[in-house]
Design an enzyme around this catalytic site. Structure first.
Site, short mmCIF file in Angstrom:
data_model
loop_
_atom_site.label_atom_id
_atom_site.label_comp_id
_atom_site.label_asym_id
_atom_site.label_seq_id
_atom_site.Cartn_x
_atom_site.Cartn_y
_atom_site.Cartn_z
N SER A 143 72.56 113.60 26.45
CA SER A 143 71.58 114.11 27.28
C SER A 143 72.06 114.41 28.64
O SER A 143 72.91 115.29 28.63
CB SER A 143 70.66 112.84 27.70
OG SER A 143 69.29 113.39 28.22
N ASP A 201 64.47 117.96 19.09
CA ASP A 201 64.84 117.34 20.38
C ASP A 201 63.71 117.55 21.48
O ASP A 201 63.54 118.53 21.98
CB ASP A 201 66.09 117.52 20.97
CG ASP A 201 66.49 116.42 21.96
OD1 ASP A 201 65.71 116.20 23.02
OD2 ASP A 201 67.76 116.10 21.65
N HIS A 256 65.73 112.38 19.99
CA HIS A 256 66.67 113.01 20.97
C HIS A 256 68.01 112.42 20.61
O HIS A 256 68.51 111.35 20.64
CB HIS A 256 66.32 112.40 22.46
CG HIS A 256 66.95 112.63 23.72
ND1 HIS A 256 67.31 113.90 23.98
CD2 HIS A 256 67.67 112.05 24.72
CE1 HIS A 256 67.99 113.97 24.97
NE2 HIS A 256 68.20 112.86 25.58
#
Length: 535
Positions: free
Chosen positions: A244, A476, A504
């Protein structure tokens, strides 16, 4: 070197949230680089001219930083058995290294063997604001593939301002409870004023807690801290897995130090070339895509409160939005010891939290059924609390404080004020009929930040770096797949690895194809062909 820390008003107790594994990736990231270095300032100007921006720093270590690069860490036992912790010094301001230090918490678990040690593997779970040390001790140091842990010392450093590394603090627990319940879909001027007041109070709290540190928590500075750690650990090149926001941190490192790149995995990639509003808009679309996938699954289940077989995802979304509207007018009980009720804001956050991982869909389905059919908001409140890292005693980790501190420094704000948000609402609601309105207003927070941003959108090429794996998941919610495509295209040595799936990030989440590909790269240095796809 001056070890005083006048940049903080006080040092607050930091802690690792009990739901760190989930919540470390649960932050709506809208970030790009920021720094006080002239290299990055010129890069930002280049970005405004539409050029590739991030300029590599000189290969030679400046003499003013020699004492940092030459320091020795004093390791001590900490946390679970097998883990060690130490404190790393870094300059508060890289433009003025003699001014003051920042103290960064570092943890490691040594390679277990068998096999030759390959060096250190640094991990970061994202955020910004997620505790890398919490992630290491709760997952990576014990849950990464055994063959990877056998060959690498598993290492984490909490970035400046995060968790154990001089954490930024903004509000106490009761004030944070009030903040998280603030109406983020204002219907009139009174509610708009209330939202602005909440953002101003939050920002004032952060500014009062750490007035100097707040100017020096940019992603560029955190990336430079990682290079000091690399040298102190004795590694010629950095080996790193970032998820991320951790992908942006890793890509920034590669752009600044391309010749020191070892094996980098950037999973759930961010696109540093985008301005904040575009990132927010893309994320709104990403969460809508994730919700559509959830809705398709939900209506096939007998306990789905959003509709039965044959209900379209679009209609399911309308049903959920109608429920949010009801909560906006009349919050429902949530069985909370502190008296909190479930209103629209907390309910929306709870649903968003479950979009990050499809394994949470049954929990969300049950929570929605209880809330919509029985007026029991407890299940959605649990999901919302996991997102905010609120524990049972009503205390919050500094996840959300650090998230705002980094994001608001890294990029100019998405909006200048409420009128600016209102003009953008049609675009956000088109991108996400379910979440668009709330996500647009949520992006207003940086407009009231007490510190001016130092970063701008820019490309990262990292010319001369060894192959870098960029991982993108097609559905995602938080880091849309197009961002991975863009970052892989920007990086001169980027290799795009696609996971056709939900949730994710992809590594360690159930795809043997993804895991085998990344393990082969980490263990043997064998990158995949650009464009490899897994499902």
């Amino acid at each position: 070197m001056n070890s005083r820390r006048p940049h903080r008003r006080s040092r607050s107790r930091s802690r690792t949230g009990a739901v760190l594994l989930a919540a470390a990736a649960l932050v709506l990231s809208a970030c790009s680089t920021g720094s006080s270095t002239s290299s990055v300032g010129s890069a930002a100007r280049a970005a405004q001219a539409g050029e590739a921006a991030l300029t590599a720093l000189p290969r030679a270590t400046p003499s003013a930083l020699a004492s940092y690069y030459g320091q020795k860490l004093s390791w001590r036992a900490c946390g679970a058995p097998g883990f060690e912790c130490a404190t790393l010094r870094a300059p508060l301001d890289y433009a003025d290294p003699g001014k003051d230090d920042v103290r960064l918490a570092v943890a490691r678990k040594k390679a277990t063997g068998p096999g030759e040690r390959l060096g250190s593997l640094l991990v970061n779970p994202g955020g910004p604001g997620g505790s890398a040390i919490g992630y290491l001790q709760m997952y990576a140091g014990i849950g990464y593939p055994a063959q990877v842990r056998a060959r690498y010392d598993m290492v984490a450093v909490d970035p400046r301002g995060v968790a154990r590394s001089e954490p930024v603090e903004c509000l106490d627990g009761p004030d944070m409870d009030t903040y998280t319940q603030t109406d983020v879909t204002p219907d009139d001027q009174r509610e708009t004023d209330g939202l602005v007041d909440a953002y101003e109070k939050f920002a004032e709290g952060c500014g009062a807690d750490a007035p100097e540190l707040l100017r020096h928590v940019s992603t560029v500075e955190a990336a430079r801290d990682m290079d000091i750690l690399r040298e102190v650990l004795g590694d010629e090149r950095l080996t790193y897995v970032g998820a991320s926001y951790g992908t942006f941190l890793g890509a920034t490192y590669a752009g600044l130090f391309p010749q020191r790149v070892g094996r980098l995995v950037l999973d759930g990639a961010m696109d540093p070339s985008l301005p904040a509003r575009r990132m927010n808009l893309d994320q709104a679309a990403g969460f809508e895509t994730a919700f559509q996938a959830f809705a398709k699954d939900c209506v096939r289940q007998t306990d789905c409160p959003l509709g039965g077989p044959g209900t379209s995802p679009r209609q399911a979304g309308k049903n959920l939005k109608a429920f949010f509207d009801k909560l906006d007018a009349r919050p429902i009980p949530a069985g909370d010891a502190d008296g909190r009720r479930l209103g629209e804001s907390l309910a929306t956050t709870g649903v968003i939290a479950a979009m990050y991982d499809e394994s949470a869909w049954p929990q969300l389905r049950e929570a929605l059924a209880s809330a919509m059919k029985e007026s029991d908001g407890a299940g959605l409140l649990v999901l919302s609390d996991s997102y905010y890292e609120r524990d049972g005693d009503g205390a919050y980790s500094n996840l959300m404080f650090a998230n705002a501190a980094v994001n608001c420094l890294d990029l100019p704000p998405s909006f200048d004020g409420p009128d600016d948000v209102r003009k953008a609402l049609p675009a956000f609601e088109k991108a996400s009929p379910v979440f668009g309105e709330s996500l647009a207003w949520a992006a207003l927070n940086c407009a009231y930040w007490p510190v001016a941003p130092t970063g701008e959108p820019h490309r990262i090429e990292a010319k001369g770096a060894k192959p870098i794996i960029v991982v993108g998941t097609t559905r995602d919610p938080a880091t849309p797949y197009r961002w991975a495509e863009s970052l892989a295209g920007q990086l001169s040595s980027g290799r795009l690895l696609t996971y056709d799936g939900d949730g994710h990030t992809a590594y360690g989440r159930g795809s043997d194809c993804v895991d085998r590909t990344i393990n082969a790269y980490l263990l043997r240095g064998t990158p995949p062909a650009d464009g490899k796809r897994c499902s």
